[in-house]
Design a protein around this motif. Structure first.
Motif, PDB file in Angstrom:
ATOM      1  N   ILE A   2      -1.649   5.775  -2.335  1.00 43.23           N
ATOM      2  CA  ILE A   2      -1.611   4.800  -1.255  1.00 43.23           C
ATOM      3  C   ILE A   2      -0.720   3.619  -1.645  1.00 43.23           C
ATOM      4  O   ILE A   2       0.116   3.171  -0.848  1.00 43.23           O
ATOM      5  CB  ILE A   2      -3.037   4.333  -0.903  1.00 43.23           C
ATOM      6  N   LEU A   3      -0.882   3.132  -2.858  1.00 43.31           N
ATOM      7  CA  LEU A   3      -0.049   2.014  -3.310  1.00 43.31           C
ATOM      8  C   LEU A   3       1.425   2.419  -3.377  1.00 43.31           C
ATOM      9  O   LEU A   3       2.303   1.618  -3.065  1.00 43.31           O
ATOM     10  CB  LEU A   3      -0.513   1.491  -4.666  1.00 43.31           C
ATOM     11  N   LYS A   4       1.643   3.685  -3.803  1.00 44.65           N
ATOM     12  CA  LYS A   4       3.021   4.171  -3.875  1.00 44.65           C
ATOM     13  C   LYS A   4       3.644   4.196  -2.500  1.00 44.65           C
ATOM     14  O   LYS A   4       4.795   3.787  -2.321  1.00 44.65           O
ATOM     15  CB  LYS A   4       3.060   5.554  -4.517  1.00 44.65           C
ATOM     16  N   LYS A   5       2.896   4.659  -1.522  1.00 46.84           N
ATOM     17  CA  LYS A   5       3.435   4.729  -0.164  1.00 46.84           C
ATOM     18  C   LYS A   5       3.509   3.339   0.470  1.00 46.84           C
ATOM     19  O   LYS A   5       4.462   3.017   1.153  1.00 46.84           O
ATOM     20  CB  LYS A   5       2.568   5.636   0.722  1.00 46.84           C
TER      21      LYS A   5
ATOM     22  N   THR B 122      10.353  -1.153  -4.021  1.00 45.32           N
ATOM     23  CA  THR B 122      11.514  -0.501  -4.621  1.00 45.32           C
ATOM     24  C   THR B 122      12.709  -0.561  -3.670  1.00 45.32           C
ATOM     25  O   THR B 122      13.837  -0.874  -4.095  1.00 45.32           O
ATOM     26  CB  THR B 122      11.188   0.974  -4.971  1.00 45.32           C
ATOM     27  N   GLU B 123      12.466  -0.302  -2.399  1.00 42.78           N
ATOM     28  CA  GLU B 123      13.550  -0.390  -1.413  1.00 42.78           C
ATOM     29  C   GLU B 123      14.072  -1.829  -1.323  1.00 42.78           C
ATOM     30  O   GLU B 123      15.281  -2.054  -1.246  1.00 42.78           O
ATOM     31  CB  GLU B 123      13.070   0.087  -0.041  1.00 42.78           C
ATOM     32  N   PHE B 124      13.127  -2.800  -1.341  1.00 44.10           N
ATOM     33  CA  PHE B 124      13.541  -4.202  -1.303  1.00 44.10           C
ATOM     34  C   PHE B 124      14.368  -4.543  -2.542  1.00 44.10           C
ATOM     35  O   PHE B 124      15.415  -5.198  -2.438  1.00 44.10           O
ATOM     36  CB  PHE B 124      12.297  -5.101  -1.219  1.00 44.10           C
ATOM     37  N   LEU B 125      13.929  -4.090  -3.710  1.00 46.45           N
ATOM     38  CA  LEU B 125      14.664  -4.364  -4.944  1.00 46.45           C
ATOM     39  C   LEU B 125      16.037  -3.681  -4.938  1.00 46.45           C
ATOM     40  O   LEU B 125      17.026  -4.270  -5.374  1.00 46.45           O
ATOM     41  CB  LEU B 125      13.859  -3.937  -6.171  1.00 46.45           C
TER      42      LEU B 125
END
Length: 163
Positions: free
Chosen positions: A22-25, A32-35
């Motif tokens: 859940i945290l991964k999703k 990660t996308e933001f970074l």
């Protein structure tokens, strides 16, 4: 109790795996996308800054060249103006020298003409004096119409004056 601990352990592991999923999703993927987006934005900003800096160096080189060309052109204009001024001054001096020579020549001609006129006037005066003297001395012996002798005396007097 050991059984409770194993089931608790298994249940805890399952909870951790579900929580991780859940945290991964929900959390890891957007972060990660933001970074990655932030990293891409920084890379593009750095590339843009590098392009702008290179363009600035090119513009600076171009402006330096234009400034050097303007400086060279200014020097060429000054040299042309100095040469023009020197040529103009030389022409003025040359014209003044020519005019001075012309004035000297005219003055010499005038002196020569005055000298000739004075000689002519002197001849006339001498001839008059000679005629007067001759007529007094030879009043009865020499006729006044005989000008050959008078002209010869005048020529001799004029030749002595020219020397």
């Amino acid at each position: 109790m050991a059984l409770f601990n194993v089931w608790t352990f298994i249940f805890t592991i399952i909870n951790i795996l579900v929580l991780y999923y859940i945290l991964k999703k929900v959390l890891f993927k957007p972060v990660t996308e933001f970074l990655e987006a932030r990293e891409n934005k920084i890379k593009s900003s750095l590339e843009e800054a590098d392009k702008v800096r290179q363009e600035a160096y090119k513009l600076k080189a171009k402006y330096d060249e234009m400034l050097q060309n303007a400086d060279n052109e200014g020097k060429a204009i000054i040299e042309r103006a100095q040469k023009f001024a020197e040529d103009k001054a030389n022409k003025i001096i040359e014209d003044a020298n020519k005019e001075a020579k012309a004035i000297l020549e005219r003055a010499k001609e005038e002196v020569t003409l005055e000298k000739i006129k004075a000689m002519h006037d002197l001849r006339v005066e001498i001839s008059q004096l000679v005629i007067d003297a001759a007529s007094r001395v030879f009043e009865k012996k020499l006729p006044i119409d005989d000008e050959d002798i008078i002209n010869e005396v005048i020529e001799e007097a004029g030749a002595s004056w020219r020397k």
